[in-house]
Design a protein around this motif. Structure first.
Motif, PDB file in Angstrom:
ATOM      1  N   MET A   1       1.228  -0.897   0.380  1.00 44.28           N
ATOM      2  CA  MET A   1       0.079  -0.086   0.160  1.00 44.28           C
ATOM      3  C   MET A   1       1.292   1.692  -0.018  1.00 44.28           C
ATOM      4  O   MET A   1       0.792   1.798  -0.953  1.00 44.28           O
ATOM      5  CB  MET A   1      -0.868   0.271   0.974  1.00 44.28           C
ATOM      6  CG  MET A   1      -1.965   1.237   1.211  1.00 44.28           C
ATOM      7  SD  MET A   1      -3.426   1.045   0.209  1.00 44.28           S
ATOM      8  CE  MET A   1      -3.870   2.884   0.080  1.00 44.28           C
ATOM      9  N   LEU A   2       1.881   1.602   1.065  1.00 45.80           N
ATOM     10  CA  LEU A   2       2.459   2.138   0.867  1.00 45.80           C
ATOM     11  C   LEU A   2       3.611   2.385  -0.799  1.00 45.80           C
ATOM     12  O   LEU A   2       3.610   3.746  -0.743  1.00 45.80           O
ATOM     13  CB  LEU A   2       3.918   2.586   2.211  1.00 45.80           C
ATOM     14  CG  LEU A   2       4.659   3.124   1.821  1.00 45.80           C
ATOM     15  CD1 LEU A   2       4.553   4.838   2.312  1.00 45.80           C
ATOM     16  CD2 LEU A   2       6.149   2.802   3.802  1.00 45.80           C
TER      17      LEU A   2
ATOM     18  N   LEU B   1      -0.119   6.749   7.015  1.00 45.93           N
ATOM     19  CA  LEU B   1       0.756   5.962   7.828  1.00 45.93           C
ATOM     20  C   LEU B   1      -0.057   6.294   9.540  1.00 45.93           C
ATOM     21  O   LEU B   1      -0.399   5.516  10.199  1.00 45.93           O
ATOM     22  CB  LEU B   1       3.020   6.355   7.820  1.00 45.93           C
ATOM     23  CG  LEU B   1       3.169   5.524   6.369  1.00 45.93           C
ATOM     24  CD1 LEU B   1       4.311   6.564   6.754  1.00 45.93           C
ATOM     25  CD2 LEU B   1       3.396   4.473   7.173  1.00 45.93           C
ATOM     26  N   ALA B   2      -0.349   8.332   9.127  1.00 45.70           N
ATOM     27  CA  ALA B   2      -0.883   7.617  10.871  1.00 45.70           C
ATOM     28  C   ALA B   2      -2.034   7.432  10.798  1.00 45.70           C
ATOM     29  O   ALA B   2      -2.335   6.681  11.921  1.00 45.70           O
ATOM     30  CB  ALA B   2      -0.896   9.647  10.755  1.00 45.70           C
TER      31      ALA B   2
ATOM     32  N   PRO C   1      -0.966   8.712  16.756  1.00 45.04           N
ATOM     33  CA  PRO C   1      -0.276   9.819  15.768  1.00 45.04           C
ATOM     34  C   PRO C   1       0.603  11.239  16.047  1.00 45.04           C
ATOM     35  O   PRO C   1      -0.217  11.939  17.030  1.00 45.04           O
ATOM     36  CB  PRO C   1      -0.746   9.558  14.568  1.00 45.04           C
ATOM     37  CG  PRO C   1      -1.998   9.244  15.093  1.00 45.04           C
ATOM     38  CD  PRO C   1      -2.133   9.253  16.655  1.00 45.04           C
ATOM     39  N   HIS C   2       2.045  11.164  15.639  1.00 44.58           N
ATOM     40  CA  HIS C   2       2.338  12.715  15.307  1.00 44.58           C
ATOM     41  C   HIS C   2       3.378  12.790  15.443  1.00 44.58           C
ATOM     42  O   HIS C   2       4.031  12.319  14.704  1.00 44.58           O
ATOM     43  CB  HIS C   2       3.363  12.925  17.524  1.00 44.58           C
ATOM     44  CG  HIS C   2       3.300  13.720  17.759  1.00 44.58           C
ATOM     45  ND1 HIS C   2       2.755  14.500  18.947  1.00 44.58           N
ATOM     46  CD2 HIS C   2       4.858  14.504  17.745  1.00 44.58           C
ATOM     47  CE1 HIS C   2       3.487  15.556  19.286  1.00 44.58           C
ATOM     48  NE2 HIS C   2       4.984  15.821  18.027  1.00 44.58           N
ATOM     49  N   PHE C   3       2.749  14.139  14.385  1.00 39.24           N
ATOM     50  CA  PHE C   3       3.846  14.788  13.784  1.00 39.24           C
ATOM     51  C   PHE C   3       4.500  16.052  14.065  1.00 39.24           C
ATOM     52  O   PHE C   3       3.682  16.739  15.182  1.00 39.24           O
ATOM     53  CB  PHE C   3       3.111  15.433  12.212  1.00 39.24           C
ATOM     54  CG  PHE C   3       2.370  14.872  11.304  1.00 39.24           C
ATOM     55  CD1 PHE C   3       1.236  14.400  11.368  1.00 39.24           C
ATOM     56  CD2 PHE C   3       3.175  14.116  10.016  1.00 39.24           C
ATOM     57  CE1 PHE C   3       0.737  13.528  10.669  1.00 39.24           C
ATOM     58  CE2 PHE C   3       3.035  13.494   9.247  1.00 39.24           C
ATOM     59  CZ  PHE C   3       1.442  12.592   9.830  1.00 39.24           C
ATOM     60  N   ASP C   4       5.921  16.186  14.132  1.00 41.16           N
ATOM     61  CA  ASP C   4       7.141  17.160  14.366  1.00 41.16           C
ATOM     62  C   ASP C   4       7.124  17.848  13.844  1.00 41.16           C
ATOM     63  O   ASP C   4       6.664  18.148  12.827  1.00 41.16           O
ATOM     64  CB  ASP C   4       7.987  16.395  15.306  1.00 41.16           C
ATOM     65  CG  ASP C   4       9.087  16.500  14.258  1.00 41.16           C
ATOM     66  OD1 ASP C   4       9.624  15.509  14.646  1.00 41.16           O
ATOM     67  OD2 ASP C   4       8.840  16.579  13.125  1.00 41.16           O
ATOM     68  N   PRO C   5       7.460  19.143  13.889  1.00 36.49           N
ATOM     69  CA  PRO C   5       7.470  20.276  13.003  1.00 36.49           C
ATOM     70  C   PRO C   5       8.477  21.067  11.443  1.00 36.49           C
ATOM     71  O   PRO C   5       7.245  20.784  10.590  1.00 36.49           O
ATOM     72  CB  PRO C   5       8.319  21.506  13.779  1.00 36.49           C
ATOM     73  CG  PRO C   5       7.929  21.654  15.097  1.00 36.49           C
ATOM     74  CD  PRO C   5       7.635  19.316  15.638  1.00 36.49           C
ATOM     75  N   LEU C   6       9.432  19.283  11.263  1.00 34.26           N
ATOM     76  CA  LEU C   6      10.127  19.131  10.613  1.00 34.26           C
ATOM     77  C   LEU C   6       8.886  17.645   9.654  1.00 34.26           C
ATOM     78  O   LEU C   6       8.924  17.938   8.289  1.00 34.26           O
ATOM     79  CB  LEU C   6      11.673  18.267  10.776  1.00 34.26           C
ATOM     80  CG  LEU C   6      12.851  18.879  10.446  1.00 34.26           C
ATOM     81  CD1 LEU C   6      12.601  18.144   8.856  1.00 34.26           C
ATOM     82  CD2 LEU C   6      12.408  20.306  10.465  1.00 34.26           C
ATOM     83  N   GLY C   7       7.979  17.271  10.461  1.00 36.40           N
ATOM     84  CA  GLY C   7       7.385  16.601   9.553  1.00 36.40           C
ATOM     85  C   GLY C   7       7.811  14.903   9.660  1.00 36.40           C
ATOM     86  O   GLY C   7       7.170  14.096   9.167  1.00 36.40           O
ATOM     87  N   ASN C   8       8.033  14.618  10.939  1.00 37.70           N
ATOM     88  CA  ASN C   8       8.853  13.544  11.493  1.00 37.70           C
ATOM     89  C   ASN C   8       7.336  12.820  11.454  1.00 37.70           C
ATOM     90  O   ASN C   8       6.569  13.642  12.159  1.00 37.70           O
ATOM     91  CB  ASN C   8       9.877  12.819  12.227  1.00 37.70           C
ATOM     92  CG  ASN C   8      11.021  13.789  11.794  1.00 37.70           C
ATOM     93  OD1 ASN C   8      11.534  13.411  10.720  1.00 37.70           O
ATOM     94  ND2 ASN C   8      11.931  14.688  12.131  1.00 37.70           N
TER      95      ASN C   8
ATOM     96  N   LEU D   1       5.997  -0.761  12.646  1.00 38.02           N
ATOM     97  CA  LEU D   1       4.533  -0.290  12.130  1.00 38.02           C
ATOM     98  C   LEU D   1       3.905  -1.711  12.812  1.00 38.02           C
ATOM     99  O   LEU D   1       2.930  -1.514  13.860  1.00 38.02           O
ATOM    100  CB  LEU D   1       3.533   0.456  11.151  1.00 38.02           C
ATOM    101  CG  LEU D   1       1.981   0.135  10.961  1.00 38.02           C
ATOM    102  CD1 LEU D   1       1.828   0.736  11.888  1.00 38.02           C
ATOM    103  CD2 LEU D   1       1.580   0.750   9.856  1.00 38.02           C
ATOM    104  N   GLU D   2       3.780  -2.587  11.910  1.00 39.91           N
ATOM    105  CA  GLU D   2       3.949  -4.109  12.267  1.00 39.91           C
ATOM    106  C   GLU D   2       4.396  -4.458  14.220  1.00 39.91           C
ATOM    107  O   GLU D   2       3.762  -4.671  14.170  1.00 39.91           O
ATOM    108  CB  GLU D   2       4.289  -5.349  11.516  1.00 39.91           C
ATOM    109  CG  GLU D   2       3.758  -6.794  11.767  1.00 39.91           C
ATOM    110  CD  GLU D   2       2.213  -6.888  11.365  1.00 39.91           C
ATOM    111  OE1 GLU D   2       1.829  -6.096  10.893  1.00 39.91           O
ATOM    112  OE2 GLU D   2       1.559  -7.004  12.209  1.00 39.91           O
ATOM    113  N   ILE D   3       5.722  -4.097  14.594  1.00 40.20           N
ATOM    114  CA  ILE D   3       5.865  -5.104  15.684  1.00 40.20           C
ATOM    115  C   ILE D   3       5.088  -4.135  16.353  1.00 40.20           C
ATOM    116  O   ILE D   3       5.000  -4.093  17.385  1.00 40.20           O
ATOM    117  CB  ILE D   3       7.602  -4.635  15.418  1.00 40.20           C
ATOM    118  CG1 ILE D   3       7.947  -5.074  14.329  1.00 40.20           C
ATOM    119  CG2 ILE D   3       7.594  -4.515  16.442  1.00 40.20           C
ATOM    120  CD1 ILE D   3       9.382  -5.480  14.518  1.00 40.20           C
TER     121      ILE D   3
END
Ligand code: HGY
Ligand code: MN
Ligand code: MN
Length: 399
Positions: A14-15, A43-44, A54-61, A96-98
């Motif tokens: 899917m990704l 993904l989120a 789910p958490h986005f930081d200011p860079l988009g990580n 994600l799976e783990i």
């Protein structure tokens, strides 16, 4: 329920669909592109469906958070301008799976992550560079890609999603599974690589400025031809490096912008990249000195001016011994004798993570050693075996 390999491979494919290119085999999903945004939002949602925050930081990580303190497992989901479907994506979906399986069967808290711009549309491992405080956000915001976009402008498209930077002590350590992107596992016939250390890198832009002129009426001896200067620079570099490098040292002129790039015009300007990698920081510094010396000598010989851009890079990074041992133990249990310790010639976010927490990596084979190309691939059985080994080590380290 423990790991679900079908769900894992399903998410991988899917990704792959976000930015699918190269007859559907590879991806074009550069940091902050539309395909990257859609992929990160997917993904989120998968993280949320898994019970992770789910958490986005200011860079988009993008992090998928479990518990107050957890082991972090992941990689990056942005690609090169022409990328393979597994580079980075494998480690993100494995994380994600783990994390999901641990949540489902009451295992230890494990979080997952997709770092942003690992592939360096703007910097070098930009997302994890900023998160590990090696690079200031304000400096990163000023980085410009080869199309003239600034990182600030590109990340502004997701400010409504972005929260704060997470504290490093939220995590007890970092594991990253990645394709080897080289030929050694396939050559030796083993299925898993426990990474001992990641080479250091330097990357800079050099510009030669000569004189644009007519390709028919300008005599050869009167030309200030920047392509001729670049060609002479490359020949001189390869010859002078012979005494400074080892067989494991690599260097690449991968980006060349000749101006005006027309067959009837003597090129008056060329901007090009020089990137070099080695496990020894002293040798990296020596090579930088040589590159600048040679560029200035060649420029003078060809009556062109030389300009140097900033030198970006990363120091060589040793992987955590305890984390390596757990990966080795898991590999020996699940694939006795089918694993080896090895260095990484490619850069990875783990090199940055290793500066703020214990970090280690697991490699799976690349078919034909191919990567950073649409036909990058790995046998599905090798992907699943890597997932199982990574999961076993993660659960041992997460407690
Ligand atoms: O270039 C590298 O080593 C990484 O894949 N960005
Ligand atoms: Mn990668
Ligand atoms: Mn890559």
């Amino acid at each position: 329920m423990p790991l679900d390999p079908q769900r894992f491979t399903g998410d991988l494919h899917m990704l792959r669909s976000f930015g699918a290119s190269g007859v559907g085999r590879g991806v074009v999903r550069q940091a902050y592109s539309d395909a990257d945004f859609v992929a990160r939002q997917w993904l989120a949602q998968r993280m949320k469906d898994a019970g992770l925050e789910p958490h986005f930081d200011p860079l988009g990580n993008l992090f998928g958070l479990a518990g107050e303190k957890s082991l972090l497992v992941g990689s990056h989901s942005d690609s090169q301008p022409e990328g393979g479907w597994l580079d980075g994506a494998l480690g993100v979906v494995a994380g994600l799976e783990i994390a999901r399986a641990a949540k489902e069967d009451g295992g230890p808290p494990i979080s997952c992550v997709s770092f942003q711009d690992e592939e360096g549309r703007f910097g070098v491992l930009t997302g994890s560079d900023v998160w590990t405080c090696k690079l200031a956000l304000a400096e990163a915001d000023g980085f410009i890609d080869t199309q003239g976009n600034t990182l600030a402008d590109m990340r502004a498209q997701m400010t409504d999603l972005a929260g704060d930077f997470l504290p490093h002590d939220r995590f007890s350590g970092f594991l990253e599974m990645h394709i080897e992107q080289g030929p050694y596992l396939e050559e030796t016939g083993v299925k898993l690589g426990v990474v001992t250390d990641i080479v250091g890198i330097r990357d800079m832009r050099i510009t030669f400025v000569g004189r644009q002129n007519h390709a028919g009426t300008t005599p050869m001896h009167l030309r200030r031809d920047t392509f001729q200067a670049l060609s002479a620079f490359n020949t001189a570099l390869n010859s002078r490096f012979a005494n400074a490098v080892t067989p494991a040292t690599v260097w690449t002129i991968g980006h060349v912008a000749l101006h005006p790039n027309a067959s009837s015009v003597v090129p008056g300007r060329v901007e090009f990249s020089v990137q070099w990698r080695d496990a020894d920081a002293v040798r990296l510094a020596r090579m930088e000195t040589l590159i600048k010396e040679i560029a200035q000598e060649i420029a003078a010989d060809h009556s062109v001016a030389s300009e140097f851009g900033p030198v970006m890079g990363l120091e060589p990074a040793a992987m955590d011994a305890r984390f390596q041992a757990e990966l080795g133990a898991a590999a020996e249990t699940l694939a006795p004798g089918m694993w080896q310790k090895m260095p990484s010639g490619a850069l990875h976010d783990a090199a940055n993570l290793a500066t703020v927490m214990p970090a280690a990596m697991l490699f799976v084979p690349s078919i034909g050693g191919i990567s950073h190309a649409f036909d990058e691939d790995t046998a599905e059985a090798d992907l699943v075996l890597g997932l199982q080994v990574l999961d076993r080590a993660a659960r041992a380290l997460a407690v």
